[in-house]
Design a protein around this motif. Sequence first.
Motif, PDB file in Angstrom:
ATOM      1  N   THR A  68      20.582 -16.615  -4.242  1.00 37.12           N
ATOM      2  CA  THR A  68      21.043 -15.235  -4.262  1.00 37.12           C
ATOM      3  C   THR A  68      21.396 -14.744  -2.864  1.00 37.12           C
ATOM      4  O   THR A  68      22.264 -13.932  -2.696  1.00 37.12           O
ATOM      5  N   SER A  69      20.690 -15.231  -1.865  1.00 35.85           N
ATOM      6  CA  SER A  69      21.037 -14.868  -0.492  1.00 35.85           C
ATOM      7  C   SER A  69      20.442 -15.899   0.452  1.00 35.85           C
ATOM      8  O   SER A  69      19.417 -16.496   0.170  1.00 35.85           O
ATOM      9  N   SER A  70      21.126 -16.090   1.557  1.00 39.90           N
ATOM     10  CA  SER A  70      20.661 -17.066   2.535  1.00 39.90           C
ATOM     11  C   SER A  70      21.117 -16.645   3.920  1.00 39.90           C
ATOM     12  O   SER A  70      22.245 -16.200   4.088  1.00 39.90           O
ATOM     13  N   GLN A  71      20.221 -16.780   4.873  1.00 38.62           N
ATOM     14  CA  GLN A  71      20.558 -16.524   6.262  1.00 38.62           C
ATOM     15  C   GLN A  71      20.037 -17.689   7.080  1.00 38.62           C
ATOM     16  O   GLN A  71      18.932 -18.165   6.846  1.00 38.62           O
ATOM     17  N   GLN A  72      20.832 -18.143   8.012  1.00 38.87           N
ATOM     18  CA  GLN A  72      20.380 -19.217   8.889  1.00 38.87           C
ATOM     19  C   GLN A  72      20.896 -18.935  10.291  1.00 38.87           C
ATOM     20  O   GLN A  72      22.013 -18.486  10.465  1.00 38.87           O
ATOM     21  N   ALA A  73      20.040 -19.194  11.263  1.00 36.83           N
ATOM     22  CA  ALA A  73      20.423 -19.002  12.657  1.00 36.83           C
ATOM     23  C   ALA A  73      19.789 -20.107  13.482  1.00 36.83           C
ATOM     24  O   ALA A  73      18.743 -20.633  13.135  1.00 36.83           O
ATOM     25  N   SER A  74      20.445 -20.462  14.549  1.00 35.74           N
ATOM     26  CA  SER A  74      19.869 -21.405  15.504  1.00 35.74           C
ATOM     27  C   SER A  74      20.435 -21.065  16.864  1.00 35.74           C
ATOM     28  O   SER A  74      21.464 -20.421  16.978  1.00 35.74           O
TER      29      SER A  74
END
Length: 172
Positions: A68-74
């Motif tokens: 339903t939702s996804s956030q990714q950071a690096s």
Amino acid sequence: MDKEPKTHRWLPRFTIRELLLAMVAVGAVVALFAQRQPFGRHKMLQSLDPYSTVVKICSDVGVKVQNTSSQQASGVVFGGGYCVESDSEYSELGYADATTKVMPKLLGHIRDAIESDDGEIVGSGISGSTDESVVSRFSLQYRRGQIRGVARAYAFELPEGGTRILVLMDEY
């Protein structure tokens, strides 16, 4: 005879002791900056995509998921370290399936990734069963040479059903 006074150029004069102390100070500053230079990123962090890993694990164990939702950071953090963060909500992934099927496999996947890149796990914390058949959260501290890192993952039951999986990894 008129003698003109000799003009002397002003030159700083230092003793051997003062020069030695100055050399030690300069060497200490250079060593400090050389020690804090950014290091090579862990191969695991370059290749890790927590969302894709969870979706693949779900597929492998036969659990249907719809994200339903996804956030990714690096990125690079202050001081030369690296971080990876992934926060995903899965509406069709039940909490029971997440803690018994997905999280144990995610723990094994991250553990194998650390060890396959010459990392050594130096500490861990796992919430769930002692045989790791049920895992609701985990933390793995590792080192690879002078590099230190921690990998953490959490599963949360959503009030409307489904599961939220948060994966955090930091290297310093």
